[in-house]
Scaffold this active site. Structure first.
Site, PDB file in Angstrom:
ATOM      1  N   GLY A  75       4.225  -6.996  -6.527  1.00 30.33           N
ATOM      2  CA  GLY A  75       4.043  -5.604  -6.137  1.00 30.33           C
ATOM      3  C   GLY A  75       3.719  -5.478  -4.655  1.00 30.33           C
ATOM      4  N   GLU A 130      -5.683 -11.029  -0.360  1.00 31.35           N
ATOM      5  CA  GLU A 130      -5.138 -10.470   0.879  1.00 31.35           C
ATOM      6  C   GLU A 130      -5.682 -11.190   2.111  1.00 31.35           C
ATOM      7  OE1 GLU A 130      -3.986  -6.108  -0.734  1.00 31.35           O
ATOM      8  OE2 GLU A 130      -5.788  -6.213   0.478  1.00 31.35           O
TER       9      GLU A 130
END
Ligand code: FAD
Ligand code: SF4
Lengths: 739, 316
Positions: free
Chosen positions: A248, A699
């Site tokens: 995603g 991240e």
């Protein structure tokens, strides 16, 4: 469960299952093709038809007419729904562009029709028979040009980066004027595409007024609300199911046209309808990471103490779109008493800019960490030492507010040692290996840790099998596995006695997957439910809650011991709870840190840049599963190489669209680009974060990588490129002569 | 994809004959380019003639010392052939620098020669493109042109031919053998096989409608050190920004063909007389009529520098 005070000793600290490199539970399904994705749910509804989405052929304007007569007559066609058949749909809270409906075209490849047919091929062919008349309007497509008119704007994203329009601490201008060593430079980052493997896809099934959507979405609860809003139906009438997501990167945080149009197509066809976006329309139909223009000024004393730091960023978007918060890490990463950040939004008529992995920080650090390298050079300092000297343990805008835990210095020191940083020649263009000019680069990595509530239900059946149910998603990150590890640890059962059911909006609402918050928050929610279940079991058995022990599949208290199966009894037992947070996230700044080290070779003749090795040292709280965490980080490092060296959605500034809208022309790294990666996690816990004492990491692995590559290229060649991606055409005129 | 009919050919002559009688038909070989283009309706044949299975998949040594490569020889097999590796090394290298292992297993010699441009506007049917839709205009000129051509371009089209294999074949003076619908056959030197865009960029080769490629022949081996150097933005699975196919003889003479810069493999034999003087004069002559855009002007120094690196390596 309300989490309001730092976590004390708790069952997670046993680390019998948590902290172990367990294989991904879904790994074998995914690698054997037995994990069904939304588009493959042939089993859930009979009579499925295929939808094909048509995108607008212009970037801005109006549709004056759609002639669907020929398309409707084409073989196999069941229904055609065009955007002129209805007024504009509602708009989800998270969306900037409208997904469908009405005559206005806001951006290229915005959905204007869906054709439903018996087969995909029939739908696609019929789609080509639609005749659409457009009235083109003038649009704004050039960020550099529109930035001249951009206005100050703040942003508080749902993904944990925020900055006011203008933030001042101390007196930046005066301090910057006063220091002897300073830098004032401009950097640009391009628009980027998520380019995930699985395209956006949905299967819609109506039963009366109730809609069930098998889809590919990172945030089930956001999606449920936004889909209801888009379609103008009550939220209770919508069910989303998304147990497997083929990537995603932020591109599936929101409801996209596949979901809305599968629903509309199914309504019109009176049949279940499935839709997958085709690769060529993904870049312009969906969202992207917006390009930025960033100006950074840093002023320091001759010894290397930063006295003044300013970061200004301009990004573009549709009028209701959000900013790329590229300055947000600069508010927290380095000390310095005089500071300024500001952001501007330029209005563009390109497709919607929105979150992509580490929104804000990824492009922000691509600029800031080159600037730090440039400053270190001006100061004749080692860039590792320069960063260490300017470390801060408190929020620099708010010095009474400490970090919960921060070991950037440890990341940099250990990284330098392991990477062999001392072998780097600080003078650029000095190291050669045959045709290759060799360079090393470093960057600091930083990404905030987000606390957001998350719930789960945990049940034990009479066989002693534990089932965890939550609407959490696994987007390839390892959620299934760490959730199972959490329940196994809490209830004292082996990992294979835990079943995990994810991605269904009928389940308790979780944090979802985004902003690297999924791992810590979703497991903390499972922890809370497990605590409640443990209490219920203890109470049932008349055990004293204080000295009850869950281990080896048994519940023990004093000299009494029962198997979990016996404790659950015939009807089984279940408990539901969630984690909610007090103000520890406000009192303490919670963030994650990394040191990124990269070695590149640059071909002296052609300027081709190839990464030779990479290292990331991460400070990110407790690592729940070192294997899945490492996979997250190496994937992110790969994405960082893409951002540094090749990824760019090329804007046609006349026609207003991203030209290279397929994977042949939008290049991302291939295996041959990534020879050697290493990841080290510092051994630490952060009790301010949650009972898991973990933080995000997915991240962090990306944040700073691009700049480390850029700095390595500079060290290799002496050519400083401030405009990403760093491609050979930006080097070639300044490389040594070839004889 | 437009609905189409399909049949298998029983021989090369049969294939050409069938094609001659079915206007709007296409041959399908590996399908790795044609099918992608059909899905996007950039190619929309109404009839496919499948030539797979025809007896065109052999590599034969010829009496004159050359090699005859059947049109259906797969790229993987051609690259791995011992004779090719020994005597025409640059061809093997060029093939292996192209596409991916999976694609090369399907891709054929003829299909590779006839693959179409990778101009991104050609790939977007919403955009005017003279090559896709004659007379509609060229969207690339004035737009995103980083990958596109710098020499031999026209006002109608600045696209490049993306093949690696063809560049090596050009340097090796290959010949393309065909059979036409009327059963006559001919042999076209590769220099004359691909065309420059001119006013008719949609006509890319000298093939006539229905004409089938049966083989590509290579003349007797010429020896020398052989190179294929492909320059690209990522290490694999990318089309060339620039590529150099070169043969360098022990005395320093040789041949050079360049890929990634024109509508066809780019070679000017006269430029090769300068090989002994180094890359600069050769590149200058090869690129004398270049008309780059701002975004692809880097290809000019890149050609020279890459050639210089190849020549330097040949000297060692
Ligand atoms: C993702 C990707 C990456 C690629 N990268 C590269 C690269 O880096 N370098 C490179 O060189 N190539 C690359 N290619 C292109 C690849 O080499 C070609 O697709 C392939 O060579 C085409 O061969 P084919 O047999 O599949 O042709 P097909 O697709 O079957 O046919 C192509 C064309 O040739 C015609 N044709 C086929 N055989 C004959 C014949 N005998 N006579 C007359 N006409 C015929 C067909 O009608 C069609 O028009 C790439 C392709 C893809 C999809
Ligand atoms: S360069 Fe050629 S292929 Fe590209 S848009 Fe122009 S005409 Fe079409």
């Amino acid at each position: 469960m309300k989490f309001e005070t730092p976590a004390a000793q708790n069952p997670i600290d046993q680390l019998k299952v948590i902290g172990k490199p367990a294989d991904r539970i879904d790994g074998k399904f995914k690698t054997t093709g037995t994990a069904p994705y939304a588009y493959e749910r042939h089993d859930v509804a009979a009579d499925q038809a295929y939808g094909f989405i048509v995108g607008a052929a212009i970037a801005k304007g109006r549709i004056s007419r759609v002639d669907a007569a020929e398309a409707k007559r084409a073989p196999g066609v069941i229904a055609v729904v065009t955007t002129l058949d209805m007024p504009r749909l509602g708009r989800g809270r998270m969306n900037a562009a409208y997904l469908f409906g009405g005559a206005d075209v806001q951006h290229y490849h915005q959905a204007i029709a869906i054709v439903v047919a018996e087969t995909f091929e029939q739908a696609r062919f019929a789609a080509s028979l639609l005749r659409v008349d457009y009235a083109r309007a003038q649009g704004r497509y050039d960020l550099a040009e529109e930035s001249k008119r951009a206005e100050l704007k703040g942003e508080d994203t749902d993904e944990g980066t925020s900055a006011p329009p203008l933030q001042r601490t101390g007196d930046f201008e005066a301090a910057f004027a006063a220091v002897p060593v300073k830098l004032d430079a401009e950097y640009t980052t391009p628009d980027q595409s998520h380019a995930m493997m699985e395209p956006h896809s949905s299967l819609a099934v109506w039963e009366g007024d109730r809609l069930t959507l098998w889809t590919s979405n990172q945030m089930i609860n956001w999606g449920k609300g936004d889909l209801a809003k888009t379609l103008g139906i009550p939220e209770q009438s919508v069910r989303l199911i998304s147990p497997y997501v083929g990537g995603g990167f932020g591109g599936k945080l929101f409801v996209r046209s596949d979901a809305a149009l599968a629903a509309l197509g199914a309504k019109a066809a009176r049949r279940p309808v499935k839709v997958a976006l085709t690769r060529p329309i993904m870049a312009n139909n969906t969202t992207h990471r917006p390009a930025t223009i960033q100006r950074i000024r840093i002023g320091a004393t001759p010894e290397g103490k930063i006295r003044a730091i300013a970061h200004e960023s301009t990004s573009g978007n549709l009028p209701d779109g959000k900013l790329e918060t590229a300055v947000s890490q600069t508010r927290l990463l380095y000390g310095g008493a005089n500071r300024m950040t500001s952001m501007r939004l330029a209005l563009l008529d390109l497709p919607e800019g929105n979150s992509m992995r580490a929104p804000g920080e990824a492009p922000g650090l691509m600029a800031l960490e080159i600037a730090m390298d440039e400053m270190a050079e001006k100061l004749h300092m080692d860039p590792v030492e320069f960063r260490i000297m300017n470390d801060t343990q408190v929020d620099p805008e708010n010095p009474q507010r400490p970090f919960s835990y921060r070991n950037l210095v440890g990341c940099l020191r250990l990284g330098a040692e392991r990477f062999g940083w001392s072998r780097r020649d600080p003078t650029p263009a000095m190291t050669r290996d045959g045709q290759w000019m060799i360079g090393m680069g470093v960057a600091g990595g930083f990404r905030n840790n987000l606390l957001t509530k998350s719930a789960a239900r945990v049940a034990i059946d009479k066989a002693g099998i534990v089932t965890v149910t939550t609407d959490m998603t696994d987007i390839g990150t390892g959620s299934y596995t760490i959730i199972a590890q959490t329940a196994a640890e809490m209830l004292g059962v082996p990992l294979d006695h835990v079943r995990v059911l994810l991605g269904d909006s009928n389940s308790p609402i979780s944090s979802g997957s985004g902003g690297q918050w999924g791992g810590n928050n979703s497991t903390a929610g499972v922890y809370a439910a497990c605590v409640k279940l443990r209490e219920a079991i203890a109470q049932n058995l008349g055990f004293n809650e204080r000295d009850v022990l869950f281990a080896d599949g048994q519940v023990r208290s004093g000299n009494r011991a029962l198997s979990l199966a016996e404790a659950a009894g015939d009807p089984g037992l279940s408990a539901e709870d969630g984690i909610e947070y007090g103000d520890l996230g406000k009192k303490y700044q919670q963030s994650t840190f990394a040191g990124h080290f990269v070695e590149v070779g640059v071909d002296v003749a052609t300027g081709e840049i190839r990464v030779r090795r990479m290292l990331a040292v991460c400070s990110a709280g407790r690592i729940l599963n070192p294997k899945t965490a490492r996979s997250q980080v190496i994937g992110a490092m790969t994405m960082g190489v893409g951002a540094a060296l090749m990824e760019e959605l090329a804007v046609d500034k006349r026609l207003g669209f991203f030209v290279n809208h397929d994977l042949a022309s939008y290049e991302v790294p291939v295996h041959a680009d990534i020879p050697h990666q290493e990841v080290i996690f510092l051994d630490e816990v952060d009790p301010m974060s949650s009972p898991m004492k973990a933080k995000g990491v997915g991240e962090l692995g990306l944040c700073g990588v691009g700049a480390a590559v850029a700095n390595a290229v500079y060290n290799a060649t002496g050519v400083r490129v401030r405009d990403y991606p760093i491609t050979l055409d930006k080097l070639i005129e300044r490389l040594p002569e070839i004889v | 994809m437009k609905p189409f009919t399909y049949e298998r050919a029983s021989s090369a002559a049969d294939a050409a004959d069938k094609a001659g009688r079915a206007p709007g038909s296409k041959f399908i070989a590996g399908g790795t380019n044609l099918l992608d283009l059909m899905k996007l309706q950039i190619e929309a044949p109404n009839h496919l003639i499948d030539i797979n299975g025809l007896d065109l998949d052999k590599i034969e040594s010829m009496p004159d010392g050359g090699l005859r490569i059947g049109a259906l020889v797969r790229n993987t097999d051609l690259a791995a052939d011992m004779r090719v590796r020994r005597d025409y090394a640059m061809l093997s290298r060029a093939l292996l620098a192209g596409a991916s292992g999976q694609l090369r297993n399907k891709a054929t010699t003829a299909g590779n020669l006839l693959q179409r441009t990778r101009c991104p506007y050609f790939y977007d049917t919403n955009m005017p493109c003279n090559k896709r839709q004659p007379g509609s205009g060229c969207s690339a000129i004035g737009g995103y042109t980083r990958q596109l051509g710098v020499v031999g371009v026209s006002d109608a089209c600045i696209a490049t031919h993306p093949s690696d294999m063809a560049v090596a074949m050009r340097a090796l003076d290959a010949t393309v053998e065909t059979v036409r619908a009327d059963k006559s056959s001919r042999a076209v030197p590769i220099a004359e096989f691909h065309r420059l865009p001119g006013d008719t960029p949609h006509i890319e080769t000298v093939l006539e409608p229905g004409e089938l490629i049966t083989a590509v022949t290579l003349p007797k081996a010429i020896g020398g050190k052989q190179y294929y150097r492909k320059v690209r933005d990522r290490a694999s699975y990318a089309f060339a920004l620039v590529s150099i196919a070169a043969v360098v003889q022990p005395d320093g003479s040789g041949r050079v063909a360049v890929g990634g810069i024109a509508h066809k493999p780019w070679r000017i034999e006269a430029a090769e007389t300068n090989m002994l003087r180094g890359a600069k004069p050769v590149a200058e002559q090869l690129l004398a009529d270049a008309r780059p855009t701002r975004a692809n002007a880097f290809k000019l120094p890149l050609v020279e520098r890459t050639l210089a690196a190849v020549l330097a390596e040949a000297r060692t």
